[in-house]
Design an enzyme around this catalytic site. Structure first.
Site, PDB file in Angstrom:
ATOM      1  N   ASP A  15      -1.176  -7.529   7.690  1.00 27.31           N
ATOM      2  CA  ASP A  15      -2.530  -7.500   7.370  1.00 27.31           C
ATOM      3  C   ASP A  15      -2.871  -8.073   5.977  1.00 27.31           C
ATOM      4  OD1 ASP A  15      -1.599  -5.467   5.937  1.00 27.31           O
ATOM      5  OD2 ASP A  15      -3.209  -4.272   6.082  1.00 27.31           O
ATOM      6  N   GLU A  44       5.686  -5.604   7.578  1.00 23.33           N
ATOM      7  CA  GLU A  44       5.018  -4.539   8.500  1.00 23.33           C
ATOM      8  C   GLU A  44       5.645  -4.076   9.933  1.00 23.33           C
ATOM      9  OE1 GLU A  44       2.532  -5.865   5.098  1.00 23.33           O
ATOM     10  OE2 GLU A  44       3.726  -6.863   6.792  1.00 23.33           O
ATOM     11  N   GLY A  79       0.618  -5.173   0.824  1.00 17.37           N
ATOM     12  CA  GLY A  79      -0.714  -5.127   0.114  1.00 17.37           C
ATOM     13  C   GLY A  79      -0.795  -5.934  -1.198  1.00 17.37           C
ATOM     14  N   GLY A 118       0.925  -1.035  -0.111  1.00 20.18           N
ATOM     15  CA  GLY A 118      -0.075   0.014   0.125  1.00 20.18           C
ATOM     16  C   GLY A 118       0.734   1.336  -0.057  1.00 20.18           C
TER      17      GLY A 118
END
Length: 349
Positions: A149, A141, A118, A70
């Site tokens: 995630d 992350e 992502g 992301g």
């Protein structure tokens, strides 16, 4: 002379019976924005509603990355502005991932170059995941004060021999042989062969099911062997099976012989990561291993992501990695007296 219209960050279209979703922001390593998520979802929904489309292809414009994750700077800015955009981004991103996974039509993902965060989320839950020798995969992350995630807390604890837990708790990257071995991709082809595979996929006509697609792609695939997981698989399998970061580090400290240097490197890496992220990630991996569905983990990750956006670890991590690029975060959660709220309180928000 008329001005040229900028190329869209996602290109969608039909090629024969194949619906194509192409990430098209190569200079930014195809980092995902909310606009891109919405374009991908609109394209996917259109293909699912088109009876002439029998297969969906997810790919990226030629460059250094399939998708590097992301757009973290945009999330950083949204968090500081308290405008709610980051949470909207995550909610729609996670919904897109679920829609891709549950597509009634086969979805083939072609990956070349960096696959991170992502970007991994778009691909790693699918049934047909093709990578090249240039792939480097990571869920980094914990190095920016965030959590793995995009459904990572569902998939990673299910990978064999603690490979997924190693990726989640170190944030380190792995190459193609390790990606195949761990179960994060299905087929390895050379980057030279990838265009031929794509052409042949587009040439397919008529109804096709997942079994047909799997057999077809396997005709292009190479045998692969793990690298890191072959050299240090036993250390990873044993040490990273421990329930939390502190226990993993203790197990690594006990490693002797040929694995001791690797174990020491892992300890150094983990100690450089956000203590808050490591603690929260450990809890989410434990819960994810017991979850019945991917969507259960996505909902939990959304609440955990929103919590991270309210912590200073996230802003310090992004500062060090993306803004100042000094790679020397001073984690607030690692300072004396820092305490993480109970997990139940985090996930209740």
């Amino acid at each position: 002379m008329p001005e040229q219209t900028p190329a869209p960050p996602v290109v969608t279209g039909r090629e024969g019976a194949v619906g194509v979703l192409c990430l098209n922001r190569p200079k930014a390593l195809n980092a995902l924005t909310l606009e891109m998520i919405r374009l991908l979802r609109a394209g996917l929904d259109g293909f699912l509603g088109d009876p002439a489309v029998t297969l969906i292809l997810l790919e990226a414009a030629e460059g250094r990355a399939f998708c590097a994750g992301g757009d973290i700077r945009a999330v950083f800015d949204s968090g500081r502005a308290l405008d709610g955009e980051a949470k909207i981004f995550w909610r729609e991103e996670y919904a897109l991932i679920s829609a891709l996974v549950h597509s009634p039509k086969p979805v083939v993902c072609l990956m070349d170059g960096l696959v991170m965060g992502g970007g991994a989320g778009l691909a790693m839950h699918l049934k047909h995941r093709v990578i090249t020798e240039r792939v480097r995969f990571a869920m980094p992350e914990v190095g920016i004060g965030f959590i793995p995630d995009v459904g990572a807390t569902f998939l990673l604890p299910r990978l064999q021999r603690s490979c997924g837990r190693y990726l989640a708790l170190t944030g380190q990257n792995i190459g193609p042989g390790d990606v195949i071995f761990s179960g994060l991709a299905d087929h390895l082809v050379t980057s030279e062969v990838l265009p031929s595979l794509r052409r042949e996929l587009v040439a397919l006509a008529g109804p096709i099911d997942d079994g047909d697609v799997r057999v077809f792609i396997s005709g292009f695939a190479l045998e692969s062997t793990p690298d890191l997981f072959a050299l240090h698989g036993e250390t990873i399998a044993t040490s990273f099976a421990e329930p939390d970061a502190a226990a993993v580090i203790a197990a690594l400290q006990a490693v002797e012989g040929s694995g001791a240097v690797f174990a020491a490197d892992c300890i150094a890496v983990m100690k450089s990561r956000s203590p808050l992220s490591l603690a929260l990630t450990s809890d989410l991996l434990r819960l994810g291993a017991e979850a019945a569905t991917l969507e259960t983990c996505l909902a939990r990750e959304l609440r955990a992501a929103a919590f991270c956006l309210r912590t200073e670890d996230f802003y310090e991590g992004v500062r060090a990695a993306v803004i100042d690029k000094d790679r020397s975060p001073n984690w607030p959660s690692g300072r004396p007296g820092a305490v993480m709220p109970p997990l139940a309180d985090i996930l209740a928000d």
